[in-house]
Design an enzyme around this catalytic site. Structure first.
Site, short mmCIF file in Angstrom:
data_model
loop_
_atom_site.label_atom_id
_atom_site.label_comp_id
_atom_site.label_asym_id
_atom_site.label_seq_id
_atom_site.Cartn_x
_atom_site.Cartn_y
_atom_site.Cartn_z
N HIS B 186 0.71 -1.51 -0.01
CA HIS B 186 -0.18 -0.10 -0.07
C HIS B 186 0.76 1.63 -0.41
O HIS B 186 1.03 2.22 -1.13
CB HIS B 186 -0.63 -0.12 1.46
CG HIS B 186 -1.46 -1.35 1.35
ND1 HIS B 186 -2.92 -1.11 2.41
CD2 HIS B 186 -2.55 -1.81 0.59
CE1 HIS B 186 -4.20 -1.59 2.11
NE2 HIS B 186 -3.41 -2.73 0.65
N TYR B 259 0.78 -10.09 -5.05
CA TYR B 259 0.99 -8.99 -4.25
C TYR B 259 2.04 -8.32 -5.13
O TYR B 259 2.09 -7.25 -5.91
CB TYR B 259 1.18 -8.89 -3.11
CG TYR B 259 -0.38 -9.27 -2.85
CD1 TYR B 259 -0.62 -7.51 -2.32
CD2 TYR B 259 -1.03 -10.06 -2.03
CE1 TYR B 259 -2.96 -7.19 -1.92
CE2 TYR B 259 -2.72 -9.75 -1.53
CZ TYR B 259 -3.28 -8.71 -1.55
OH TYR B 259 -4.80 -8.63 -1.29
N HIS B 412 -0.32 -11.13 3.79
CA HIS B 412 -1.03 -11.47 2.72
C HIS B 412 -0.49 -12.99 3.47
O HIS B 412 -0.91 -13.83 2.51
CB HIS B 412 -0.94 -10.82 1.55
CG HIS B 412 -0.79 -9.69 1.63
ND1 HIS B 412 -2.62 -10.25 1.87
CD2 HIS B 412 -0.80 -8.41 1.67
CE1 HIS B 412 -3.00 -8.50 1.36
NE2 HIS B 412 -2.21 -7.55 1.19
#
Ligand SMILES: [Ca+2]
Ligand SMILES: [Ca+2]
Ligand SMILES: [Ca+2]
Ligand SMILES: [Mg+2]
Ligand SMILES: [Mg+2]
Ligand SMILES: [Mg+2]
Ligand SMILES: [Mg+2]
Lengths: 730, 730
Positions: B186, B259, B412
């Site tokens: 992020h 990701y 994750h």
């Protein structure tokens, strides 16, 4: 045009069966300049060369399908046929010698060969466990024999004919009348086998036996075969009867496309042989040219990417890429009207027959004549006269709906009156389960039908239609089912935007009549064409009706609350219900029950008119399946209890798409805000479909008078509707 | 070479961020003669033209992912970026005007825009429900701004910068430090967003904030985000820290390929911008060139058809066809060593970036330089220093095995120490479940993580590894798991026929050590390379070990008798077991338990060494799944109770094929007749594999000394074995 310049083979000149002397000349002249033919030839040559290098093996028969001796003899028959063709086209003796050597080995074995040791078949073969496979063998090997006929000495031919071919033909015919003397796809192979070796041997007795059956033989009409079909109900037999009976005038084959595909090869290859050797028979014009029509029907019974609809006992994944369809496509092109659409299928198959017909296709493709084979909505009648129901296929853009209102479909039929399956762009959306069998996979019941085929796949509850009181149509009895068929109410495909099929079934449940009207509607307010489904049930007593939707994919959402049980139990104990787990339950809460799902990157929504007391069930296949023979697939099921007359009305929308690569979900919601029954009388049913944009359309179907010309007048909610023909959409 | 002839953009000349003034010149000169570039341009132009025709909409933000306002603003950001590029390349003012008009609308809205009304995020955005999406927006829109910079008047620029870009950058950084000030994907988006707009605005303060984080800000190191990850455990922040931390020296990204794919775009696009505007930073050489290495690692973390292995929270189907990988491929080619393998991937993507790097790729393809991108066995270390375990990928012919012995993988990560998944030719054979989420599909939990992601997908029992006493590794606790990693024992890919990865895990279950050695062996006696799996467990107490094989496909046969229950119940009540139905049970009966299955036309067989008392369970996912969030997929599971030390030894063979078109089953049986543990000591484990041909091969692995050079001597059953290195196969 195709008739000009062709010489009818002289009686006795070889090859004359499939390849012709003239054809061989033409092929040799074009070799090297016809890409698809050259490539097909090269592939066959590589295959046969590899096989020759491995050496010949003709083992003593021992195994069921999938076992070594079975696989070997099956491979041998194909290699013989191919080697024969290579000998003719390439003029290379090594191929003729290979055929000769193998045939001599077979002759040596066959003359003292007992029945095959496996006893499971109603008609045991000698090379294989069932006569059917022996017949397959002879169909191919006849072609090989024709190709090397002149290479062999008369003495060799006499030996082969006396010890191998003639007794072989006799075994599968006069010695196995229960196999040979009937109208059935097995018998077609038998007839073709006997006829083709008869044509090569120029044996009129065998040819007559092939065309008309065993002379003066009558079989017990009550006896049944392995699958529960009658052996010979009406005494008909022979190749011509086998064309007469199973094909409707539209070319629909009564067992459905999977078995038609299987049956096609002997029909067409023997017909080609008859055409070449006995042109006076005009076999391709027989019954108004039904053989060629049947190819068109068969191609239309495939989805957008060529997979056959798995009607009846059909194994999914079988498609027009099968070699039998290469034969069908090429023969249809050559002996038919040179339809350029067939060339595009041949291009996809990327293969042609190594004979005169394959040459014609290769030349057509080379000349750039290929055009897309366009499949449109089509209605195919069933029954020898076309009067025993049928199959209607509705198509609009990428949506295809297959609506089955046919006769029983012989011993391979399912109890699936008025059922349907739905496809988008070649992918199943609402599936028909197909069969419960792993064809030729020995580990699964020897590759044969599994018991779940009867206990599950054939049962009514396995299909997208109404099951009454948890029993199958006709009590699941072949004796009853085979006496009946559904009846077409109307089929309408003139309007590009609205395609409708409607049919009635009054025998499946005595005392209950079902009229189902299915439409695919293309409406500017919708992303894609949607399905409208109106199932009108009229009964003289109260029943429970189960109405499943065998959706494939993952549940997205519902407009009702449901509960999932802690433990999964079977939904019932028989008629297929014993194989369904109950995975969720709900009561309908609103006037419309809505359910959406995602499959292979596409969104789907079901909107159905609910009765206040409908049960909604989530089911999954797999209960009482002790060998994991069934696929664990789901359904949503409406259950309406204690009801006499009723109406199931549903809309099924395909909409939008999802890509796991871009992770974008496009148009993932249903566009229908209301689905409403605005009128339902004996004569008319009217459904209002309201779109998110606020527009409402009315679909009215005439339940009694479906005449194309008749004018209807109807007042609904104070508004007048006037139209001609069986339905109205506005 | 690529450096020559390029002008470093002057400070302040635009475009200079991604497109450069010189690049635009070069592109314009080549247009029309570079097919893949021309096609990419045409596609973008059609897309943008259609969008322009529809008109601009910048709605007041309201929805979660998948809802209209979310989708619209996301689409706008892409359209702005594309329109900007079109303006530069095509020199057509209509695109510049479109960008300007939309930016002005955004400016008018943004200056008074409150926080997004949806409150679910730990860091709410303004245009979107989470800052992450706002950052996405700015990364794209910065590029658009750069493209139209000179088209805008100074007054317009000032207005946009003062009311839109600067406050926008501030909101996602100084106003949202919990989002911005950390090492997390992020934050990478946040850093890139702030940095890129800073580069365009020539705002050194923003650029510094992007590279090094918010000055002098320290966050609470104990706070957690939505996913349970620590907000800022060690206080590191900024783009450089975000390169430093998550990438290992081999370029493995700690959260896994899914990701990494998501994170790649901001890494690379900001790096490209930095390279162009601040070449003195040498960003592509940072940390030994890890950014470009990471692209190679990422491409290697895909299966044969380009799908990323779904390690950790990875959604299946994500692949190198994703646009982020177009960026990665082109940038890697242009700024890296012009690897011709990358050109073949670009060809498959059939798309290039519309910038200098895309031009280079297009020219490379045009010149015919493309070569296949060959994926070989590769070991990728994890951790900033490459010392925190890793992922080993073994490849031979069509078989790929992904062996995960990495660190936790951030928030994750899954509790999946020493687990693996197996592929044949890009199809899953033994699957890793992936995540429990339908990304961007609003109907499924708003497109966000579903609760089954925690209760099922992350749990150890959802993975092909050992679960001890029905609890997950590290008790399923992130706080514990994130402190540990497995350790490589050895990785060996020098021998083309034997590829081996071996790793050890000692922390997942305190008191228990697991050493797993996995090999892909190509042996002439076998149809295809097979997998040998040796899991050695040493514990200081008696435990129950569950050892599942998440096979995909249909059960063919077993060499043991099993029973299926009447009703299906959950196997347990927690740690993922509550989601497994028990579908069948057996006791191992023989020294080897055998199981075979069929998937997508290929046969597979498992042979495993049984203990006399092993339970064999058939399980299926789907229990306690009240919203049908899970896929109903199966496993075979070995359960070994009340055991201290033990060894699970298995061979998994891919063999033969089945075609539903030809209905032929080729080579459908396992070729292994015996799998035997012939030695198992602290130092060595030796396995004998006997083939149907009667040949026996021995695989010996060194459990303690895996030195490449060391010589081993071992006597087994009276025979001497002598070899160098960690394993021996003969
Ligand atoms: Ca298909
Ligand atoms: Ca794949
Ligand atoms: Ca995973
Ligand atoms: Mg069926
Ligand atoms: Mg299909
Ligand atoms: Mg996982
Ligand atoms: Mg794949």
């Amino acid at each position: 045009s195709k008739e000009e310049g062709k010489t009818v083979s002289e009686q006795g000149a070889h090859p004359n069966l499939i390849l012709t002397a003239q054809g061989v000349k033409d092929i040799r002249a074009q070799l090297g300049s016809i890409p698809i033919f050259d490539a097909s030839l090269k592939a066959v040559q590589e295959e046969v060369d590899a096989e020759i290098a491995l050496g010949i093996d003709t083992p003593i028969p021992h195994d069921y399908s999938g076992g070594y001796t079975h696989v070997r003899h099956k491979s041998n028959m194909l290699m013989l046929q191919k080697a024969g063709v290579l000998y003719q086209i390439l003029d290379d003796e090594k191929y003729a010698k290979y055929v000769k050597d193998m045939l001599i080995q077979y002759e040596a074995m066959y003359k003292t060969l007992p029945l095959h040791p496996k006893t499971r078949s109603y008609a045991r073969g000698k090379l294989f466990w069932q006569c059917l496979n022996d017949a397959n063998w002879l169909v191919y090997v006849s072609q090989a024999y024709d190709c090397v006929y002149n290479y062999l000495s008369e003495e060799e031919r006499n030996k082969l004919e006396a010890n191998l071919f003639k007794p072989f033909a006799d075994h599968i015919s006069v010695d196995s009348p229960q196999f040979y003397q009937r109208v059935h796809n097995h018998s077609t192979w038998g007839n073709a086998a006997v006829g083709m070796i008869g044509l090569v041997m120029n044996d009129e007795e065998l040819i007559d036996r092939a065309l008309y059956g065993i002379k003066d033989l009558k079989l017990d009409t009550e006896e049944k075969d392995d699958d529960g079909g009658f052996l010979n109900k009406d005494g008909k037999a022979g190749f011509l009867a086998n064309i007469e009976e199973p094909f409707s005038p539209d070319g629909y084959y009564n067992e459905g496309p999977y078995y038609q595909r299987y049956a096609m090869y002997p029909f067409l290859i023997f017909a080609e042989g008859l055409h070449n050797v006995k042109p006076e028979l005009k076999i391709f014009e027989y019954k108004e040219g039904v053989l060629l029509k049947s190819i068109n029907a068969l191609l239309n019974l495939s989805d957008a990417d060529g997979d056959f609809f798995p009607l009846n006992d059909g194994q999914k994944g079988m498609s027009y890429y099968n070699d039998a369809l290469v034969t069908a496509t090429d023969i249809s092109y050559y002996f038919g009207k040179q339809d350029p659409g067939l060339l595009s299928i041949a291009e996809k198959q990327n293969k042609v027959l190594l004979d005169d017909s394959g040459l014609a296709v290769a030349l057509g493709i080379k000349k750039g004549l290929a055009k897309p084979f366009e499949k449109k909505s089509i209605n195919l009648s069933d029954g020898p006269e076309g009067t025993q129901g049928g199959v209607g296929i509705l198509r609009n853009e990428d949506i295809e709906l297959v609506f089955k209102y046919a006769a029983q479909g012989s011993s391979h039929g399912h109890y699936d009156k008025l059922s349907y399956s739905l496809y988008e762009n070649g992918e199943e959306v609402i599936q028909d389960y197909g069969l419960a069998r792993f064809v030729n996979i020995e580990q699964k019941g020897g590759g044969n039908y599994l018991k779940e085929n009867k206990t599950w796949a054939k049962q009514t509850i396995a299909h997208n239609t109404v099951t009454q009181n948890e029993t199958s149509h006709f009590e699941g009895k072949y004796e009853i089912g085979s006496q009946h068929h559904s009846v077409l109410h109307y089929f309408s495909s003139d309007n590009d935007n609205v395609q409708v099929a409607s049919a009635k079934e009054v025998n499946a449940y005595p005392g209950t009549e079902m009229l189902r009207t299915m439409a695919i509607i293309k409406d500017a307010d919708f992303d894609k064409p949607y399905v409208l489904d109106i199932m009108k049930v009229v009964s003289n007593k109260a029943n429970q009706y189960d109405f499943p939707y065998y959706f494939l994919g993952q549940v997205l959402n519902t407009n009702f609350e449901y509960k999932v049980p802690e433990t999964l139990r079977a939904l019932g104990s028989k008629n297929g219900y014993q194989h369904l787990y109950l995975e969720g339950t709900a009561k309908s809460e609103k006037e419309n029950t809505k359910f959406s799902w995602l499959n292979k990157g596409k969104f789907y929504s079901l909107t159905t008119v609910s009765n206040a007391n409908d049960d909604i069930l989530f089911t999954r296949i797999g209960a009482n399946d002790p060998e994991f023979n069934l696929r664990r697939e789901a359904a949503l099921m409406l259950r309406r209890k204690n009801t006499e007359n009723t109406l199931f009305v549903s809309a099924i929308e395909a909409h939008g798409s999802y890509s796991p690569v871009s992770e974008s979900a496009v148009n993932s919601n249903s566009a229908i805000t209301a689905l409403k029954i605005v009128l339902d009388t004996e004569d008319f049913t009217a459904i209002a479909i309201t779109n998110v944009n606020g527009t409402t359309k009315l679909f009215i179907t005439a339940n009694t008078d479906a005449d194309k010309e008749v004018r209807h007048n109807l007042k609904i909610n104070g508004k007048e509707y006037e139209w001609s023909g069986p339905y109205c959409f506005k």
